[in-house]
Scaffold this active site. Structure first.
Site, short mmCIF file in Angstrom:
data_model
loop_
_atom_site.label_atom_id
_atom_site.label_comp_id
_atom_site.label_asym_id
_atom_site.label_seq_id
_atom_site.Cartn_x
_atom_site.Cartn_y
_atom_site.Cartn_z
N ASP A 198 6.89 6.99 -21.19
CA ASP A 198 7.20 6.98 -22.62
C ASP A 198 8.69 6.67 -22.81
O ASP A 198 9.43 6.54 -21.84
CB ASP A 198 6.80 8.31 -23.27
CG ASP A 198 7.50 9.53 -22.69
OD1 ASP A 198 8.67 9.42 -22.23
OD2 ASP A 198 6.90 10.61 -22.71
N HIS A 213 0.83 -1.20 0.00
CA HIS A 213 0.00 0.00 0.00
C HIS A 213 0.87 1.26 0.00
O HIS A 213 1.81 1.36 0.77
CB HIS A 213 -0.92 -0.02 1.23
CG HIS A 213 -1.89 1.10 1.27
ND1 HIS A 213 -2.21 1.74 2.43
CD2 HIS A 213 -2.60 1.72 0.28
CE1 HIS A 213 -3.09 2.70 2.18
NE2 HIS A 213 -3.34 2.69 0.87
N TYR A 258 4.51 13.79 -22.96
CA TYR A 258 3.98 13.68 -21.61
C TYR A 258 3.19 12.39 -21.36
O TYR A 258 2.27 12.37 -20.55
CB TYR A 258 3.15 14.92 -21.26
CG TYR A 258 3.95 16.18 -21.45
CD1 TYR A 258 4.94 16.52 -20.54
CD2 TYR A 258 3.74 17.00 -22.54
CE1 TYR A 258 5.70 17.66 -20.73
CE2 TYR A 258 4.50 18.15 -22.73
CZ TYR A 258 5.48 18.47 -21.82
OH TYR A 258 6.24 19.60 -22.01
N ALA A 259 3.56 11.32 -22.01
CA ALA A 259 2.89 10.03 -21.85
C ALA A 259 3.54 9.28 -20.68
O ALA A 259 4.25 8.28 -20.86
CB ALA A 259 2.96 9.22 -23.13
N ASN A 260 3.30 9.80 -19.48
CA ASN A 260 3.86 9.24 -18.25
C ASN A 260 2.80 9.30 -17.17
O ASN A 260 2.06 10.28 -17.08
CB ASN A 260 5.08 10.04 -17.80
CG ASN A 260 6.12 10.18 -18.88
OD1 ASN A 260 6.75 9.22 -19.27
ND2 ASN A 260 6.28 11.39 -19.39
N HIS A 279 5.63 18.63 -15.18
CA HIS A 279 6.43 17.53 -15.71
C HIS A 279 7.74 17.39 -14.93
O HIS A 279 8.17 16.26 -14.65
CB HIS A 279 6.71 17.76 -17.20
CG HIS A 279 7.43 16.63 -17.86
ND1 HIS A 279 6.94 15.35 -17.91
CD2 HIS A 279 8.62 16.60 -18.51
CE1 HIS A 279 7.79 14.57 -18.57
NE2 HIS A 279 8.82 15.31 -18.93
#
Length: 130
Positions: free
Chosen positions: A28, A20, A119-121, A97
């Site tokens: 990316d 947890h 920004y594919a994170n 970012h």
């Protein structure tokens, strides 16, 4: 042999050890990987595997209580921003970012995709299943 879920042996092992509030990141192909953070590199060519394909598989096998994305995703990659919000059904936090890259240093693992869009994170914080 496993019949379903994450088949990648390294990822399956890491997921089995996550507790947890631990965090994982799906990234990316351009995100810098901090020293000391385990990286499972799934990329085999530009664009493959895609960010959304990996996010879908991870969400099916991983209990998430919070997702963190870059604020820049909304304006710089609107289609992905919408797709992420459509599939992730948990609390969202948006940070710059630069902040997201700094947070990646605490991730238990970074799953590197072949995604080559801005920004594919996403940082996913583990929930509990009970």
């Amino acid at each position: 042999m496993k019949k379903q879920g994450i088949l990648n042996r390294e990822l399956a092992g890491i997921f089995a050890r996550i507790g947890h509030t631990d965090q994982i990141m799906i990234a990316d192909c351009g995100l810098p990987i901090p020293d000391g953070v385990t990286c499972i590199d799934l990329a085999y060519k530009i664009g493959e595997p895609g960010f959304m394909a990996i996010l879908e598989v991870v969400l099916a096998d991983y209990k998430t209580e919070k997702a963190i994305i870059a604020t820049e995703m909304a304006s710089q990659n609107a289609p992905l921003y919408k797709a992420v919000h459509d599939i992730v059904d948990t609390a969202f936090e948006e940070v710059s970012h630069e902040q997201l890259k700094a947070l990646s240093a605490k991730a238990k693992v970074i799953i590197r995709t072949g995604e080559a869009t801005p920004y594919a994170n996403i940082l996913l914080q583990s929930g509990v299943i009970f």
